[in-house]
Design a protein around this motif. Structure first.
Motif, mmCIF file in Angstrom:
data_model
loop_
_atom_site.group_PDB
_atom_site.id
_atom_site.type_symbol
_atom_site.label_atom_id
_atom_site.label_comp_id
_atom_site.label_asym_id
_atom_site.label_seq_id
_atom_site.Cartn_x
_atom_site.Cartn_y
_atom_site.Cartn_z
ATOM 1 N N ILE A 19 14.682 -14.881 -68.274
ATOM 2 C CA ILE A 19 15.007 -14.207 -69.533
ATOM 3 C C ILE A 19 14.316 -12.843 -69.612
ATOM 4 O O ILE A 19 14.928 -11.845 -70.032
ATOM 5 N N ILE A 20 13.049 -12.789 -69.205
ATOM 6 C CA ILE A 20 12.321 -11.511 -69.214
ATOM 7 C C ILE A 20 13.002 -10.508 -68.286
ATOM 8 O O ILE A 20 13.190 -9.337 -68.642
ATOM 9 N N PHE A 21 13.382 -10.969 -67.095
ATOM 10 C CA PHE A 21 14.067 -10.090 -66.144
ATOM 11 C C PHE A 21 15.381 -9.573 -66.736
ATOM 12 O O PHE A 21 15.700 -8.379 -66.637
ATOM 13 N N ALA A 22 16.153 -10.467 -67.365
ATOM 14 C CA ALA A 22 17.437 -10.078 -67.945
ATOM 15 C C ALA A 22 17.253 -9.071 -69.079
ATOM 16 O O ALA A 22 18.058 -8.144 -69.235
ATOM 17 N N ILE A 23 16.196 -9.233 -69.862
ATOM 18 C CA ILE A 23 15.914 -8.284 -70.944
ATOM 19 C C ILE A 23 15.638 -6.898 -70.383
ATOM 20 O O ILE A 23 16.150 -5.890 -70.883
ATOM 21 N N GLY A 24 14.834 -6.830 -69.320
ATOM 22 C CA GLY A 24 14.553 -5.540 -68.699
ATOM 23 C C GLY A 24 15.791 -4.911 -68.093
ATOM 24 O O GLY A 24 16.016 -3.702 -68.221
ATOM 25 N N ALA A 25 16.610 -5.735 -67.437
ATOM 26 C CA ALA A 25 17.815 -5.218 -66.793
ATOM 27 C C ALA A 25 18.829 -4.719 -67.817
ATOM 28 O O ALA A 25 19.410 -3.640 -67.670
ATOM 29 N N GLN A 26 19.039 -5.492 -68.879
ATOM 30 C CA GLN A 26 20.011 -5.105 -69.895
ATOM 31 C C GLN A 26 19.485 -3.991 -70.797
ATOM 32 O O GLN A 26 20.229 -3.112 -71.222
ATOM 33 N N GLY A 27 18.187 -4.026 -71.103
ATOM 34 C CA GLY A 27 17.637 -3.064 -72.045
ATOM 35 C C GLY A 27 17.457 -1.669 -71.496
ATOM 36 O O GLY A 27 17.540 -0.683 -72.228
ATOM 37 N N ALA A 28 17.220 -1.536 -70.180
ATOM 38 C CA ALA A 28 16.916 -0.220 -69.625
ATOM 39 C C ALA A 28 17.695 0.109 -68.356
ATOM 40 O O ALA A 28 18.136 1.242 -68.179
ATOM 41 N N VAL A 29 17.863 -0.876 -67.469
ATOM 42 C CA VAL A 29 18.402 -0.588 -66.133
ATOM 43 C C VAL A 29 19.871 -0.196 -66.162
ATOM 44 O O VAL A 29 20.262 0.857 -65.659
ATOM 45 N N VAL A 30 20.696 -1.046 -66.767
ATOM 46 C CA VAL A 30 22.149 -0.815 -66.673
ATOM 47 C C VAL A 30 22.614 0.404 -67.455
ATOM 48 O O VAL A 30 23.634 1.024 -67.111
ATOM 49 N N HIS A 31 21.896 0.777 -68.497
ATOM 50 C CA HIS A 31 22.319 1.910 -69.323
ATOM 51 C C HIS A 31 22.144 3.248 -68.611
ATOM 52 O O HIS A 31 22.736 4.243 -69.010
ATOM 53 N N HIS A 32 21.312 3.256 -67.569
ATOM 54 C CA HIS A 32 21.132 4.475 -66.774
ATOM 55 C C HIS A 32 21.684 4.307 -65.360
ATOM 56 O O HIS A 32 21.484 5.185 -64.521
ATOM 57 N N GLU A 33 22.322 3.158 -65.124
ATOM 58 C CA GLU A 33 22.889 2.839 -63.806
ATOM 59 C C GLU A 33 21.840 2.942 -62.704
ATOM 60 O O GLU A 33 22.036 3.560 -61.669
ATOM 61 N N PHE A 34 20.695 2.283 -62.951
ATOM 62 C CA PHE A 34 19.637 2.188 -61.951
ATOM 63 C C PHE A 34 19.909 0.995 -61.036
ATOM 64 O O PHE A 34 20.743 0.137 -61.315
ATOM 65 N N ILE A 35 19.137 0.933 -59.951
ATOM 66 C CA ILE A 35 19.167 -0.189 -59.027
ATOM 67 C C ILE A 35 17.793 -0.859 -59.053
ATOM 68 O O ILE A 35 16.766 -0.184 -58.971
ATOM 69 N N THR A 36 17.774 -2.178 -59.179
ATOM 70 C CA THR A 36 16.502 -2.889 -59.273
ATOM 71 C C THR A 36 15.902 -3.234 -57.919
ATOM 72 O O THR A 36 14.748 -3.608 -57.832
ATOM 73 N N GLY A 37 16.675 -3.133 -56.861
ATOM 74 C CA GLY A 37 16.206 -3.599 -55.563
ATOM 75 C C GLY A 37 16.559 -5.066 -55.365
ATOM 76 O O GLY A 37 16.926 -5.777 -56.313
ATOM 77 N N GLY A 38 16.454 -5.543 -54.127
ATOM 78 C CA GLY A 38 16.789 -6.924 -53.841
ATOM 79 C C GLY A 38 18.283 -7.183 -53.957
ATOM 80 O O GLY A 38 19.101 -6.262 -54.053
ATOM 81 N N ALA A 56 21.595 -15.346 -68.904
ATOM 82 C CA ALA A 56 20.804 -14.471 -69.775
ATOM 83 C C ALA A 56 21.291 -13.033 -69.689
ATOM 84 O O ALA A 56 21.396 -12.333 -70.704
ATOM 85 N N PHE A 57 21.617 -12.583 -68.481
ATOM 86 C CA PHE A 57 22.093 -11.210 -68.290
ATOM 87 C C PHE A 57 23.430 -10.992 -68.997
ATOM 88 O O PHE A 57 23.678 -9.917 -69.554
ATOM 89 N N ASP A 58 24.282 -11.998 -68.977
ATOM 90 C CA ASP A 58 25.595 -11.873 -69.618
ATOM 91 C C ASP A 58 25.521 -12.021 -71.138
ATOM 92 O O ASP A 58 26.292 -11.382 -71.867
ATOM 93 N N LEU A 59 24.610 -12.870 -71.625
ATOM 94 C CA LEU A 59 24.551 -13.152 -73.053
ATOM 95 C C LEU A 59 23.694 -12.164 -73.836
ATOM 96 O O LEU A 59 23.968 -11.899 -75.011
#
Length: 285
Positions: free
Chosen positions: A22-41, A95-98
């Motif tokens: 859930i923490i990972f999904a919050i970070g990905a949805q809250g900041a990563v996807v809105h700037h089209e970043f890549i998280t690695g892995g 979590a990422f989808d919801l």
């Protein structure tokens, strides 16, 4: 339940995997996807494929890319690791989808820092369990067990290839920001992993090591080991005292040593983890 056993309990591992996902999904949805970043892995590869093709969602790409790795983990790691990692992958996808979230950070740099901290913390929480976050973690653990290849090296090689691919398809700003995000994420993950496990190895040279060892055992209730040495200049045989403690005990030990002998030599080394005896229990996947 003994402290050495709760970390192997199902409820504890599911709690870590759920919270971390859930923490990972919050970070990905809250900041990563809105700037089209890549998280690695592998999740980063799924993001890249989504940005590039627009054909399928990030979650579906992540699920499809994970399938062959989960098949390998069933045969080459353990069934327990397989089920825990599969659970983490499913929770991460859900979590990422919801979770629909936008931190509203406009600066790419600030977004990379925020995303790196949150995603790294989530990944670290998941890796404290007997499973993993799924994706590349599965391959990293498998290679570590079978060929003793460091987990960090697996990520370094994979991410180097991923970012080399990014350079040809994404803007330089997005690539640099993603590099910052991945670096911060790895630092945060390592911090979470070592937060409750890191120890200090202390070497003490004193004029009366026998008495000092007895004092440490009596007042601090920690064990110690004598190492036999010889002075290079004097040629005198002497015993060095070695002990392993945590950060909280360090200052108290230092005070005790120099109160006992103000001419002592007090040497401190950092260590990521100590396994066995009264310390951490070895993790078996």
């Amino acid at each position: 339940m003994p402290n050495t056993e709760y970390t192997y309990s199902v409820w504890w591992n599911l709690l870590l995997l759920t919270l971390g996902s859930i923490i990972f999904a919050i970070g990905a949805q809250g900041a990563v996807v809105h700037h089209e970043f890549i998280t690695g892995g592998l999740f980063g590869l799924a993001l890249f494929m989504h940005y590039l093709s627009g054909v399928m969602s990030t979650s579906l790409w992540f699920a499809l890319l994970s399938v062959p790795l989960f098949v390998l983990s069933w045969f080459f790691v353990s069934h327990r690791f397989f089920w825990y990692s599969l659970y983490a992958t499913v929770v991460t996808i859900l979590a990422f989808d919801l979770i629909q979230l936008d931190f509203g950070i406009q600066s790419q740099l600030y977004a990379a820092v925020a995303g790196g901290v949150i995603c790294g913390a989530g990944g670290g929480v998941m890796l404290r369990s007997l499973g993993s976050a799924g994706g590349l973690d599965v391959l990293a653990v498998m290679l570590n067990r079978k060929y003793n290849l460091g987990v960090g090296k697996t990520y370094l090689i994979f991410n180097a290839m991923l970012f080399a691919l990014m350079v040809t398809r994404m803007s330089p700003d997005a690539v640099v920001a993603s590099l910052i995000l991945v670096f911060i994420s790895s630092v945060c993950t390592e911090y979470i992993l070592s937060m409750f496990s890191q120890r200090k190895i202390v070497f003490i040279i004193s004029r009366d090591p026998q008495k000092l060892a007895a004092t440490i055992l009596e007042e601090m209730h920690i064990g110690a080991t004598f190492l036999h040495g010889r002075g290079a200049y004097t040629g005198t045989d002497r015993d060095l005292l070695m002990t392993v403690i945590n950060n909280i005990q360090l200052k108290r030990l230092e005070e005790l040593v120099f109160t006992h002998d103000d001419q002592s030599l007090f040497i401190v080394e950092n260590t990521f983890n100590v396994l066995g005896a009264s310390f951490s229990r070895r993790k078996i996947y």
